[in-house]
Design a protein around this motif. Structure first.
Motif, mmCIF file in Angstrom:
data_model
loop_
_atom_site.group_PDB
_atom_site.id
_atom_site.type_symbol
_atom_site.label_atom_id
_atom_site.label_comp_id
_atom_site.label_asym_id
_atom_site.label_seq_id
_atom_site.Cartn_x
_atom_site.Cartn_y
_atom_site.Cartn_z
ATOM 1 N N ARG A 113 0.866 -1.173 0.000
ATOM 2 C CA ARG A 113 0.000 0.000 0.000
ATOM 3 C C ARG A 113 0.907 1.228 0.000
ATOM 4 O O ARG A 113 1.700 1.434 0.918
ATOM 5 C CB ARG A 113 -0.900 -0.003 1.242
ATOM 6 C CG ARG A 113 -1.812 -1.215 1.296
ATOM 7 C CD ARG A 113 -2.746 -1.178 2.482
ATOM 8 N NE ARG A 113 -2.051 -1.276 3.753
ATOM 9 C CZ ARG A 113 -2.639 -1.660 4.886
ATOM 10 N NH1 ARG A 113 -3.920 -1.975 4.885
ATOM 11 N NH2 ARG A 113 -1.962 -1.713 6.003
ATOM 12 N N MET A 137 -2.136 -1.401 -3.608
ATOM 13 C CA MET A 137 -2.932 -0.188 -3.698
ATOM 14 C C MET A 137 -2.034 1.030 -3.788
ATOM 15 O O MET A 137 -1.064 1.163 -3.045
ATOM 16 C CB MET A 137 -3.811 -0.075 -2.446
ATOM 17 C CG MET A 137 -4.671 1.167 -2.360
ATOM 18 S SD MET A 137 -5.357 1.385 -0.685
ATOM 19 C CE MET A 137 -6.098 -0.212 -0.388
ATOM 20 N N ASN A 162 -5.208 0.010 -10.058
ATOM 21 C CA ASN A 162 -5.296 -0.124 -8.601
ATOM 22 C C ASN A 162 -4.987 1.193 -7.882
ATOM 23 O O ASN A 162 -4.452 1.197 -6.774
ATOM 24 C CB ASN A 162 -4.339 -1.209 -8.102
ATOM 25 C CG ASN A 162 -2.889 -0.954 -8.493
ATOM 26 O OD1 ASN A 162 -2.614 -0.244 -9.448
ATOM 27 N ND2 ASN A 162 -1.963 -1.537 -7.748
ATOM 28 N N PRO A 400 -9.748 -0.655 -5.141
ATOM 29 C CA PRO A 400 -8.856 -1.599 -4.461
ATOM 30 C C PRO A 400 -9.470 -2.090 -3.150
ATOM 31 O O PRO A 400 -10.129 -1.337 -2.440
ATOM 32 C CB PRO A 400 -7.595 -0.773 -4.183
ATOM 33 C CG PRO A 400 -7.684 0.415 -5.085
ATOM 34 C CD PRO A 400 -9.147 0.689 -5.254
ATOM 35 N N GLY A 415 -10.985 4.551 -7.666
ATOM 36 C CA GLY A 415 -10.435 3.336 -8.242
ATOM 37 C C GLY A 415 -10.386 3.456 -9.755
ATOM 38 O O GLY A 415 -10.441 4.558 -10.323
#
Length: 513
Positions: A113, A137, A162, A400, A415
């Motif tokens: 992330r 992400m 993503n 995501p 997204g």
């Protein structure tokens, strides 16, 4: 301010010249001579769409490798890659060579992330996306609403699926994303001294007080980002300026304020230089010995020592000791351990081949409407998985998994934007087309970059296309309907084919002129 001596036709502020002479000492003549040299140009191959090896076989551009960027290359100014049709397929991003270094040093891994806190126009965000390789992400944010438009376009052109695009003050983000990210990039707003050779107007606009004005913002950004990084996470701070106050001194101050962070030393290779020798500057005397020693592990990219403009990069690591306010560290191997977005009361999950979880933000959509989406995906891109759908009115996004509650945050894209739900149909977006591959679509039309038809398509013109030119996944698929248009095998947009005519779906704002 006066023009400095020995610079051919270039204006540099006298205050800047005097400070650089004092800072660089014996290296100053070489530094100032670099302003007489032509700037260099770079592009970065988008490995979400194409391998480096394949692109080098495909392109006619004359390229040289950039040593500190795995997919970065120099090109000659007269090559003008922005005019080539491959640019419109998103196969590369035109980026200043030194600007590629911060993301390389962030060391992004697939599945993480990642936050790009000051992201517009999107060069570093799209570079991060290639490192994530479609997994994990990317949250990409910029406070300027006008610049976010370019960020969105570059994310979509690059085929990133993503990413979440936000337009918010970092102060607000830290509450929603407390201790959330594995990696954070702060490409901080700065006085821009490293860009004076590239952009002469910046040198003319520069004022001495810019250094302190930007330092105030940089200080706040570092503190805000620190609260969003998980224990053990990695953060990169970068600028395109030379001042100690915005670079080594900023990092030294941060380290003294945040003892849970340390500098990860960067090797001085490929033309990169060790962080400035702090012992030569009284500006750093007020910081601890630990901080002053640590900033020697930061790096400078000097225009007289490599082919690129001026940059500074510091790699910061949270040492794994959580502060008193920190939340428990997330299990990076388990999606179940990650925070999940809370559906509002109108959200429902539907059954079917494409039946992702649903988040609704805006007017409620009926189950019949959503079946139009699932039917389109089944008929046109059956292998593309969508885990979670977010609705904003009639607009449909693939979000995501694991986003926290974003209530109160200005969301530009929650997204991958996949299309709109109309009264009795689903219309796919251009962003969806750019995020697909040739193999994803059941119906494609192939154009060559050198053909007149490819240029006509990018200009938005209707094309005559024979039935035999439509490639179908199998013979049971009808010729009529949406086709993914390809240039040299890479998606460039949609067309709707019927009776030998391809109706052009290329968006007006993207058209080639």
């Amino acid at each position: 301010m006066t023009e400095s001596d020995g610079i051919q036709g270039r204006y540099l502020p006298a205050e800047f010249v005097a400070r650089m002479s004092s800072l660089l000492g014996e290296q100053y003549p070489a530094f100032i001579a670099s302003y007489d040299k032509p700037r260099v140009y770079g592009l970065r191959i988008n490995t979400l769409k194409c391998t480096t090896e394949l692109f080098l076989k495909l392109t006619l551009l004359q390229l040289r490798s950039i040593s500190w960027a795995s997919s970065g290359f120099y090109y000659e100014e007269d090559s003008r890659p922005g005019k080539h049709l491959h640019y419109h397929t998103g196969l590369y991003y035109i980026q200043e060579p030194s600007a590629m270094a911060p993301v390389e040093l962030l060391d992004v891994q697939p599945g993480e992330r990642v936050l790009d806190l000051c992201a517009a126009p999107g060069g570093k965000s799209t570079q991060i996306a290639t490192k994530l390789a479609g997994q994990g992400m990317l949250v990409t944010n910029d406070i300027h609403s006008d610049r976010v438009k370019a960020l969105v376009k570059n994310i979509e052109l690059s085929g990133v699926r993503n990413a979440v695009v936000l337009n918010e003050q970092p102060e607000k983000l830290k509450h929603n994303f407390a201790h959330f990210f594995d990696k954070i990039l702060i490409d901080a707003p700065c006085s821009g001294e490293g860009m004076f050779r590239k952009e002469a107007d910046m040198a003319k606009a520069w004022e001495p007080d810019w250094v302190e004005r930007y330092a105030v913002m940089q200080r706040e950004l570092l503190d805000q980002a620190a609260s969003m990084l998980r224990s053990g996470g990695r953060m990169v701070y970068s600028t395109c300026t030379f001042s100690l106050e915005e670079n080594e001194a900023m990092i030294a101050e941060f380290l003294d304020k945040h003892p849970e962070f340390m500098v990860v030393p960067v090797a001085a290779v490929d033309g990169l230089s060790q962080g400035y020798d702090t012992e030569l500057s009284g500006q750093l005397n007020s910081f601890s010995d630990r901080a002053r020693e640590a900033v020697k592990g930061t790096v400078r990219l000097w225009p007289h020592q490599l082919e690129g403009e001026g940059h500074f990069v510091a790699v910061l690591l949270h040492n794994g000791i959580a502060s008193a306010a920190a939340q428990p560290e997330a299990n990076l191997q388990s999606a179940a351990a990650r925070p999940t977005m809370k559906p509002n009361k109108s959200a429902r999950s539907l059954k079917g081949k494409h039946s992702p979880s649903l988040q609704s933000a805006g007017k409620q959509q009926s189950e019949v409407d959503l079946q139009l989406l699932y039917r389109f995906m089944t008929e046109h891109a059956p292998e593309v998985g969508i885990s979670q759908v977010t609705l904003h009115g009639e607009h449909v996004y693939a979000s995501p998994i694991g986003l926290p509650d974003l209530s109160g945050i200005r969301i530009i894209r929650p997204g991958w934007y996949i299309g709109t739900l109309k009264k009795q149909r689903f219309e796919p977006s251009h962003a969806m087309a750019m995020g697909l591959s040739k193999e994803d679509a059941v119906r494609t039309i192939e154009l060559e970059a050198t053909s007149a038809a490819a240029a006509r398509y990018l200009r938005g013109e209707t094309l005559e296309v024979a039935e035999s030119a439509i490639q179908r996944r199998n013979h049971d698929i009808a010729f009529k309907g949406y086709c993914l248009v390809l240039i040299d095998g890479f998606p460039v947009g949609w067309g709707k084919w019927q009776d030998g005519i391809l109706k052009n779906e290329y968006p007006p704002g993207w058209r080639w002129t």
